[in-house]
Design a protein around this motif. Structure first.
Motif, short mmCIF file in Angstrom:
data_model
loop_
_atom_site.label_atom_id
_atom_site.label_comp_id
_atom_site.label_asym_id
_atom_site.label_seq_id
_atom_site.Cartn_x
_atom_site.Cartn_y
_atom_site.Cartn_z
N PHE A 11 0.86 -1.19 0.00
CA PHE A 11 0.00 0.00 0.00
C PHE A 11 0.89 1.24 0.00
CE2 PHE A 11 -2.68 3.29 1.76
CZ PHE A 11 -3.88 3.06 1.13
N PHE A 12 0.73 2.09 -1.01
CA PHE A 12 1.56 3.28 -1.17
C PHE A 12 0.70 4.53 -1.13
CE2 PHE A 12 3.77 -0.26 -2.98
CZ PHE A 12 5.07 -0.08 -2.57
N GLU A 13 1.04 5.45 -0.19
CA GLU A 13 0.29 6.69 -0.03
C GLU A 13 1.11 7.94 -0.32
OE1 GLU A 13 -2.88 6.50 3.32
OE2 GLU A 13 -1.03 5.62 4.12
N LYS A 14 2.43 7.83 -0.20
CA LYS A 14 3.32 8.98 -0.37
C LYS A 14 4.42 8.65 -1.37
CE LYS A 14 4.21 8.73 3.88
NZ LYS A 14 4.54 8.62 5.23
N THR A 15 4.96 9.69 -2.00
CA THR A 15 6.04 9.46 -2.97
C THR A 15 7.27 8.87 -2.30
OG1 THR A 15 6.81 11.74 -2.68
CG2 THR A 15 5.30 11.32 -4.51
N SER A 16 7.42 9.07 -1.02
CA SER A 16 8.59 8.55 -0.30
C SER A 16 8.39 7.12 0.21
CB SER A 16 8.92 9.47 0.88
OG SER A 16 7.83 9.52 1.77
N ASP A 17 7.19 6.56 0.06
CA ASP A 17 6.96 5.19 0.52
C ASP A 17 7.89 4.22 -0.21
OD1 ASP A 17 5.04 5.97 2.29
OD2 ASP A 17 3.33 5.31 1.07
N LEU A 18 8.46 3.31 0.56
CA LEU A 18 9.43 2.36 0.04
C LEU A 18 8.82 0.97 -0.14
CD1 LEU A 18 12.49 3.21 2.33
CD2 LEU A 18 11.93 4.17 0.08
N PHE A 19 9.34 0.25 -1.10
CA PHE A 19 9.01 -1.16 -1.22
C PHE A 19 9.72 -1.87 -0.08
CE2 PHE A 19 7.94 0.18 -5.43
CZ PHE A 19 6.95 -0.69 -5.85
N VAL A 20 8.98 -2.68 0.69
CA VAL A 20 9.59 -3.39 1.81
C VAL A 20 9.89 -4.84 1.46
CG1 VAL A 20 8.62 -1.86 3.56
CG2 VAL A 20 7.35 -3.89 2.86
N LYS A 21 9.50 -5.24 0.27
CA LYS A 21 9.83 -6.59 -0.20
C LYS A 21 9.72 -6.58 -1.72
CE LYS A 21 5.18 -8.29 0.82
NZ LYS A 21 4.46 -9.26 1.64
N GLY A 22 10.11 -7.66 -2.30
CA GLY A 22 10.03 -7.79 -3.74
C GLY A 22 11.30 -7.36 -4.45
N LYS A 23 11.19 -7.31 -5.73
CA LYS A 23 12.31 -7.04 -6.62
C LYS A 23 13.03 -5.72 -6.32
CE LYS A 23 12.97 -6.69 -11.64
NZ LYS A 23 12.26 -6.81 -12.92
N TYR A 24 12.27 -4.73 -5.88
CA TYR A 24 12.83 -3.40 -5.64
C TYR A 24 12.79 -2.99 -4.16
CZ TYR A 24 12.97 -2.94 -10.67
OH TYR A 24 13.26 -3.12 -12.01
N GLN A 25 13.00 -3.95 -3.31
CA GLN A 25 13.00 -3.69 -1.87
C GLN A 25 13.91 -2.51 -1.54
OE1 GLN A 25 13.82 -7.16 0.45
NE2 GLN A 25 13.90 -6.05 2.36
N SER A 26 13.42 -1.61 -0.72
CA SER A 26 14.10 -0.41 -0.19
C SER A 26 14.14 0.76 -1.18
CB SER A 26 15.49 -0.71 0.36
OG SER A 26 16.42 -0.85 -0.69
N LEU A 27 13.52 0.63 -2.34
CA LEU A 27 13.42 1.75 -3.27
C LEU A 27 12.04 2.40 -3.16
CD1 LEU A 27 15.12 0.34 -6.50
CD2 LEU A 27 16.12 1.80 -4.73
N SER A 28 11.97 3.69 -3.45
CA SER A 28 10.69 4.40 -3.38
C SER A 28 9.82 4.06 -4.58
CB SER A 28 10.91 5.91 -3.32
OG SER A 28 11.32 6.39 -4.58
N ILE A 29 8.53 4.27 -4.41
CA ILE A 29 7.58 4.04 -5.50
C ILE A 29 7.94 4.90 -6.72
CG2 ILE A 29 5.89 5.67 -4.55
CD1 ILE A 29 4.91 2.45 -6.33
N ILE A 30 8.39 6.12 -6.48
CA ILE A 30 8.76 7.02 -7.57
C ILE A 30 9.99 6.49 -8.32
CG2 ILE A 30 9.61 9.35 -8.12
CD1 ILE A 30 6.58 9.16 -7.52
N THR A 31 10.97 6.02 -7.58
CA THR A 31 12.17 5.45 -8.21
C THR A 31 11.81 4.26 -9.09
OG1 THR A 31 13.54 6.19 -6.36
CG2 THR A 31 14.44 4.42 -7.75
N VAL A 32 10.95 3.40 -8.58
CA VAL A 32 10.56 2.22 -9.35
C VAL A 32 9.74 2.63 -10.58
CG1 VAL A 32 9.27 0.06 -9.31
CG2 VAL A 32 10.70 0.71 -7.35
#
Length: 123
Positions: A11-32
């Motif tokens: 669940f992503f609500e902010k541009t700074s929210d990070l992926f906590v698992k998966g292929k892009y763990q620790s990257l922000s939704i915007i980065t991905v």
């Protein structure tokens, strides 16, 4: 799908929210979104609890117009968020009902134990 099975990690609500698992763990939704927009589409198709909030979708559209959010993707995510909100509302109502039932039960026992002359109310 029940509330207890909901996976808030998607669940992503902010541009700074990070992926906590998966292929892009620790990257922000915007980065991905910048690096691999197809991954976002894949998540929407394959992870039932993947949500980008409507507020964030609108922010992305206005602040990052170069990012590709297809209308189909936006529609799927908005529907999913509405379903999530309905589900959360139902769960909150259930919890409130449980609290009210517990309160009434405790009051019944308190009155019936002789702590008040009004025990006959609960016969």
């Amino acid at each position: 799908m029940g509330y207890s099975t909901w996976d808030y990690d998607w669940f992503f609500e902010k541009t700074s929210d990070l992926f906590v698992k998966g292929k892009y763990q620790s990257l922000s939704i915007i980065t991905v979104l910048r690096q691999d927009p197809e991954y976002i589409h894949w998540l929407a198709e394959n992870i039932h609890s993947f949500i980008i909030s409507t507020q964030l979708i609108n922010e992305i559209k206005s602040s990052y117009p170069d990012m590709a959010l297809s209308e189909k993707l936006v529609e799927v995510l908005k529907d999913r968020e509405e379903n999530w909100e309905c589900m959360m509302g139902e769960e909150q109502e259930k919890e409130e009902s449980k609290r009210q039932d517990a309160y009434e039960e405790s009051m019944k026992h308190w009155f019936m134990s002789g702590n008040d002359s009004g025990g006959e109310w609960f016969d």
